[in-house]
Structure formats: C-alpha cells, structure tokens
Design a protein around this motif. Sequence first.
Motif, PDB file in Angstrom:
ATOM      1  N   ASP A   1       0.820  -1.215   0.000  1.00  0.00           N
ATOM      2  CA  ASP A   1       0.000   0.000   0.000  1.00  0.00           C
ATOM      3  C   ASP A   1       0.855   1.266   0.000  1.00  0.00           C
ATOM      4  OD1 ASP A   1      -2.268  -1.556   0.032  1.00  0.00           O
ATOM      5  OD2 ASP A   1      -2.488  -1.490   2.222  1.00  0.00           O
ATOM      6  N   LEU A   2       2.123   1.149   0.393  1.00  0.00           N
ATOM      7  CA  LEU A   2       2.985   2.335   0.441  1.00  0.00           C
ATOM      8  C   LEU A   2       3.241   2.902  -0.954  1.00  0.00           C
ATOM      9  CD1 LEU A   2       5.636   1.125   3.054  1.00  0.00           C
ATOM     10  CD2 LEU A   2       3.840   2.816   3.417  1.00  0.00           C
ATOM     11  N   ALA A   3       3.123   2.062  -1.967  1.00  0.00           N
ATOM     12  CA  ALA A   3       3.333   2.530  -3.334  1.00  0.00           C
ATOM     13  C   ALA A   3       2.267   3.526  -3.766  1.00  0.00           C
ATOM     14  CB  ALA A   3       3.356   1.343  -4.294  1.00  0.00           C
ATOM     15  N   LYS A   4       1.171   3.616  -3.014  1.00  0.00           N
ATOM     16  CA  LYS A   4       0.079   4.531  -3.338  1.00  0.00           C
ATOM     17  C   LYS A   4       0.144   5.817  -2.513  1.00  0.00           C
ATOM     18  CE  LYS A   4      -2.734   0.367  -3.880  1.00  0.00           C
ATOM     19  NZ  LYS A   4      -3.887  -0.401  -3.321  1.00  0.00           N
ATOM     20  N   LEU A   5       1.146   5.929  -1.628  1.00  0.00           N
ATOM     21  CA  LEU A   5       1.249   7.077  -0.724  1.00  0.00           C
ATOM     22  C   LEU A   5       2.450   7.939  -1.083  1.00  0.00           C
ATOM     23  CD1 LEU A   5       0.576   5.308   2.714  1.00  0.00           C
ATOM     24  CD2 LEU A   5      -1.073   6.477   1.250  1.00  0.00           C
ATOM     25  N   PRO A   6       2.382   9.244  -0.806  1.00  0.00           N
ATOM     26  CA  PRO A   6       3.579  10.079  -0.993  1.00  0.00           C
ATOM     27  C   PRO A   6       4.629   9.708   0.054  1.00  0.00           C
ATOM     28  CG  PRO A   6       1.849  11.319   0.100  1.00  0.00           C
ATOM     29  CD  PRO A   6       1.230  10.011  -0.305  1.00  0.00           C
ATOM     30  N   CYS A   7       5.841   9.493  -0.384  1.00  0.00           N
ATOM     31  CA  CYS A   7       6.910   9.084   0.533  1.00  0.00           C
ATOM     32  C   CYS A   7       8.094  10.040   0.428  1.00  0.00           C
ATOM     33  CB  CYS A   7       7.371   7.655   0.225  1.00  0.00           C
ATOM     34  SG  CYS A   7       6.087   6.396   0.501  1.00  0.00           S
ATOM     35  N   ILE A   8       8.863  10.073   1.491  1.00  0.00           N
ATOM     36  CA  ILE A   8      10.057  10.908   1.579  1.00  0.00           C
ATOM     37  C   ILE A   8      11.232   9.983   1.850  1.00  0.00           C
ATOM     38  CG2 ILE A   8      11.161  12.843   2.764  1.00  0.00           C
ATOM     39  CD1 ILE A   8       8.348  13.650   3.764  1.00  0.00           C
ATOM     40  N   VAL A   9      12.321  10.146   1.124  1.00  0.00           N
ATOM     41  CA  VAL A   9      13.450   9.242   1.324  1.00  0.00           C
ATOM     42  C   VAL A   9      14.707  10.018   1.709  1.00  0.00           C
ATOM     43  CG1 VAL A   9      12.523   7.517  -0.257  1.00  0.00           C
ATOM     44  CG2 VAL A   9      14.108   9.232  -1.111  1.00  0.00           C
ATOM     45  N   LEU A  10      15.517   9.341   2.491  1.00  0.00           N
ATOM     46  CA  LEU A  10      16.809   9.878   2.917  1.00  0.00           C
ATOM     47  C   LEU A  10      17.895   9.264   2.052  1.00  0.00           C
ATOM     48  CD1 LEU A  10      18.583  11.413   5.014  1.00  0.00           C
ATOM     49  CD2 LEU A  10      18.612   9.303   6.351  1.00  0.00           C
ATOM     50  N   ARG A  11      18.656  10.098   1.360  1.00  0.00           N
ATOM     51  CA  ARG A  11      19.724   9.600   0.505  1.00  0.00           C
ATOM     52  C   ARG A  11      21.030   9.575   1.294  1.00  0.00           C
ATOM     53  NH1 ARG A  11      19.772   8.687  -4.558  1.00  0.00           N
ATOM     54  NH2 ARG A  11      17.909   9.939  -4.994  1.00  0.00           N
ATOM     55  N   GLU A  12      21.551   8.372   1.553  1.00  0.00           N
ATOM     56  CA  GLU A  12      22.791   8.249   2.311  1.00  0.00           C
ATOM     57  C   GLU A  12      23.500   6.955   1.954  1.00  0.00           C
ATOM     58  OE1 GLU A  12      22.004   8.065   6.499  1.00  0.00           O
ATOM     59  OE2 GLU A  12      20.567   6.428   6.308  1.00  0.00           O
ATOM     60  N   ASN A  13      24.824   6.968   2.109  1.00  0.00           N
ATOM     61  CA  ASN A  13      25.672   5.787   1.944  1.00  0.00           C
ATOM     62  C   ASN A  13      25.495   5.091   0.598  1.00  0.00           C
ATOM     63  OD1 ASN A  13      26.707   6.126   4.553  1.00  0.00           O
ATOM     64  ND2 ASN A  13      25.026   4.960   5.455  1.00  0.00           N
ATOM     65  N   ASN A  14      25.094   5.843  -0.429  1.00  0.00           N
ATOM     66  CA  ASN A  14      24.972   5.297  -1.785  1.00  0.00           C
ATOM     67  C   ASN A  14      24.033   4.091  -1.848  1.00  0.00           C
ATOM     68  OD1 ASN A  14      26.869   7.169  -2.864  1.00  0.00           O
ATOM     69  ND2 ASN A  14      28.535   5.918  -2.060  1.00  0.00           N
TER      70      ASN A  14
ATOM     71  N   ARG B   1       8.956  -0.497  -4.033  1.00  0.00           N
ATOM     72  CA  ARG B   1       9.558   0.715  -4.598  1.00  0.00           C
ATOM     73  C   ARG B   1       8.596   1.871  -4.323  1.00  0.00           C
ATOM     74  NH1 ARG B   1      14.594   1.755  -6.026  1.00  0.00           N
ATOM     75  NH2 ARG B   1      14.666  -0.196  -7.219  1.00  0.00           N
ATOM     76  N   VAL B   2       8.979   2.749  -3.389  1.00  0.00           N
ATOM     77  CA  VAL B   2       8.054   3.808  -2.981  1.00  0.00           C
ATOM     78  C   VAL B   2       8.214   5.031  -3.871  1.00  0.00           C
ATOM     79  CG1 VAL B   2       8.040   2.995  -0.591  1.00  0.00           C
ATOM     80  CG2 VAL B   2       9.682   4.746  -1.281  1.00  0.00           C
ATOM     81  N   PRO B   3       7.113   5.751  -4.107  1.00  0.00           N
ATOM     82  CA  PRO B   3       7.198   6.999  -4.882  1.00  0.00           C
ATOM     83  C   PRO B   3       7.796   8.098  -4.021  1.00  0.00           C
ATOM     84  CG  PRO B   3       4.946   6.636  -4.130  1.00  0.00           C
ATOM     85  CD  PRO B   3       5.735   5.429  -3.710  1.00  0.00           C
ATOM     86  N   SER B   4       8.935   8.623  -4.402  1.00  0.00           N
ATOM     87  CA  SER B   4       9.636   9.613  -3.580  1.00  0.00           C
ATOM     88  C   SER B   4       9.537  10.988  -4.222  1.00  0.00           C
ATOM     89  CB  SER B   4      11.099   9.216  -3.392  1.00  0.00           C
ATOM     90  OG  SER B   4      11.686   8.907  -4.641  1.00  0.00           O
ATOM     91  N   LYS B   5       8.634  11.818  -3.699  1.00  0.00           N
ATOM     92  CA  LYS B   5       8.466  13.174  -4.193  1.00  0.00           C
ATOM     93  C   LYS B   5       9.447  14.138  -3.541  1.00  0.00           C
ATOM     94  CE  LYS B   5       4.988  12.272  -6.895  1.00  0.00           C
ATOM     95  NZ  LYS B   5       5.113  12.394  -8.359  1.00  0.00           N
ATOM     96  N   LEU B   6       9.936  13.772  -2.365  1.00  0.00           N
ATOM     97  CA  LEU B   6      10.907  14.600  -1.646  1.00  0.00           C
ATOM     98  C   LEU B   6      12.094  13.730  -1.254  1.00  0.00           C
ATOM     99  CD1 LEU B   6       8.555  16.675   0.717  1.00  0.00           C
ATOM    100  CD2 LEU B   6       9.899  17.582  -1.192  1.00  0.00           C
ATOM    101  N   ILE B   7      13.303  14.198  -1.548  1.00  0.00           N
ATOM    102  CA  ILE B   7      14.529  13.458  -1.240  1.00  0.00           C
ATOM    103  C   ILE B   7      15.524  14.430  -0.609  1.00  0.00           C
ATOM    104  CG2 ILE B   7      16.435  12.082  -2.167  1.00  0.00           C
ATOM    105  CD1 ILE B   7      14.641  11.423  -4.556  1.00  0.00           C
ATOM    106  N   CYS B   8      16.201  13.991   0.435  1.00  0.00           N
ATOM    107  CA  CYS B   8      17.206  14.843   1.072  1.00  0.00           C
ATOM    108  C   CYS B   8      18.259  13.959   1.715  1.00  0.00           C
ATOM    109  CB  CYS B   8      16.554  15.753   2.120  1.00  0.00           C
ATOM    110  SG  CYS B   8      17.703  16.960   2.859  1.00  0.00           S
ATOM    111  N   ASN B   9      19.472  14.504   1.883  1.00  0.00           N
ATOM    112  CA  ASN B   9      20.537  13.753   2.540  1.00  0.00           C
ATOM    113  C   ASN B   9      20.643  14.078   4.025  1.00  0.00           C
ATOM    114  OD1 ASN B   9      21.564  16.358   2.282  1.00  0.00           O
ATOM    115  ND2 ASN B   9      23.668  15.638   2.064  1.00  0.00           N
TER     116      ASN B   9
END
Length: 301
Positions: free
Chosen positions: A183-196, A214-222
Amino acid sequence: MNDSTDIRFLLAIRDSGSLVAAARKLGLSPSAVTQRLQQIEKKLDTRLVDRTARGLRFTEEGTLLCRRGAELVQQFDMLFEEVQARRSGLVGTLSIAAPLGFGRRYVAPVVADFQQDNPGVDIVLTLSDQPLTEAADRYDIVVHIGELPASNLVGYAIAPNSRFVCAAPSLLKRFPNPQSPDDLAKLPCIVLRENNEDVSLWQFRKGRAARSVRVPSKLICNDGEVIRRWACEGRGVILRSEWDVADDIAKGNLVRLLPAWKTSDADVIALTHHRVSLPARTKQFMRYLQDRFKPKPPWRT
C-alpha cells in the motif's frame, strides 16, 4: 632521516593533498615546504613526490615510506603516550567521524564530556552524511548506523536501533492507513539519501513473508533532520531510525505504520582500525561511548 619529524612531514603532505594545503597545516610557507621536501629527497637520494600541474603523486618509494613510516610513528607515539599516561592520564589527539544527525544529538555530548574528564586528550569530531566514504582510514573511530559494507575496519556494538515507517496524523486524514507494505506505493513518501544505498526500495518481513516495495519519492534529502520535519508536517511517509523518531511517536507528532512488518535493523556501531594495540585514549573512549548507551539507549527509556 634519523627521527620521526621527516616522516610526519611527508604524512602531512600526503593527507593534505597539495603542498599549499600542507603549508597551511604545518604553519609554513609553500616555498619552505618545497625546500624541506627537496632536502629529504636529497638526503635519501630518492624522489618521493612527483609534482605536476594536476597535483601531487607519491612515487613507489614515497608511498612505501609513508605506509611503513605511519606505522612506526604510531608505535613511537603510543610508547610515549603510555609513559605519560602512567603519570598524568590519557593524552594525545583522537579523531572521530559520525553521521550528521546522530552525531549532533548523541555523539557530540559524549565527546565533550570525555574531553572534560580527560583534559590531556584533544578531540576532532567530524560530522558527515557519509562518514564511511570520506577517508575513514584517517579517523581513529567512525560511528556508523546500519549494515556495515565490506571493510577492513573492526566493529564494536554501541546500541540497538530499529527502523520504523512513520507518518503524521494529518497525512493519515488524507490517505488511508496502509494495511500492507504494498500500500505504500500509493502514498507520498520521503526518502533519505545516504551511503549510496537504493533509498527508495523499502524491504519488509513478517515471519517467513518478505516484501520489497519501490516507494514513490516526491521529496529526497541527505539530511535526516529535514525529512523528519517534512514527515511531521504531513508531507509524506518516511522510513527512519528509531533513535530519530521515537520522541515524535511518543508525542503524537508521528504515527508508526505497519508495526507487524519489520524492516532491517540499523544498530549503532563504532569502527576502529584492525590493530594489535589501539592507543589507550581510543580504547577508553570506546568504553565511554558504550557505557553511555547502557543498559538501554535513550530512545528506549
């Protein structure tokens, strides 16, 4: 070259990456650094460093001298530190690397307290979003969270740490509470980009069942602090370490989702070089750090 000063000089050049940077580090003029390097090479009748327009490159002899010399300098320093420690306690410089958020909240206070308890020790704390990839061999201790990639460093357990999927109550008013990882694939998600890492692929397990989403990531930050704030504002779902979100969950700012599904743990470990005998200050700080998270880490009290 009959003492350690020349070796220390070469190591300063190697670690600085250029003669100009080495001059700043050593408090000398660039011309003085060049002259001294030439004197060492003349003394050994061997070229140690090739200077080109693109920078410095140590010759095979220079590389050997730095590698073996660094070991000898360390043994030399440890001998004198041991003698001094018998009289006046721990001495020397301790370099530590840690992740940005965890380092600010938990490592920095431990560092300050340890230095206050051991005034003969100087500590250099470096916070980074990728502490393992930034010349980890130059640090005495690297604090790491999560799975350890292939490395020649030795790990010591510091504290247990799980990872939770969370969202703000305001977001759950706009979207249905997920009942399965899919169900997470249907929700807006935020991911943390770290350690490659592949940060948008979230993995779960429940008993023998496993799911990769595979979650939809509209916002990404390190920066973990940024994504936690975004989540509290209702901007998306996050997968974040327990140490970072436990307070917000307790206060109701965030709600843990899918509690029956477990994500991979991200335990806190400290890494050191694989040496037969670590300096006393390194070993003592390691114990000091471990003791601060016993019997339970602060995020589980």
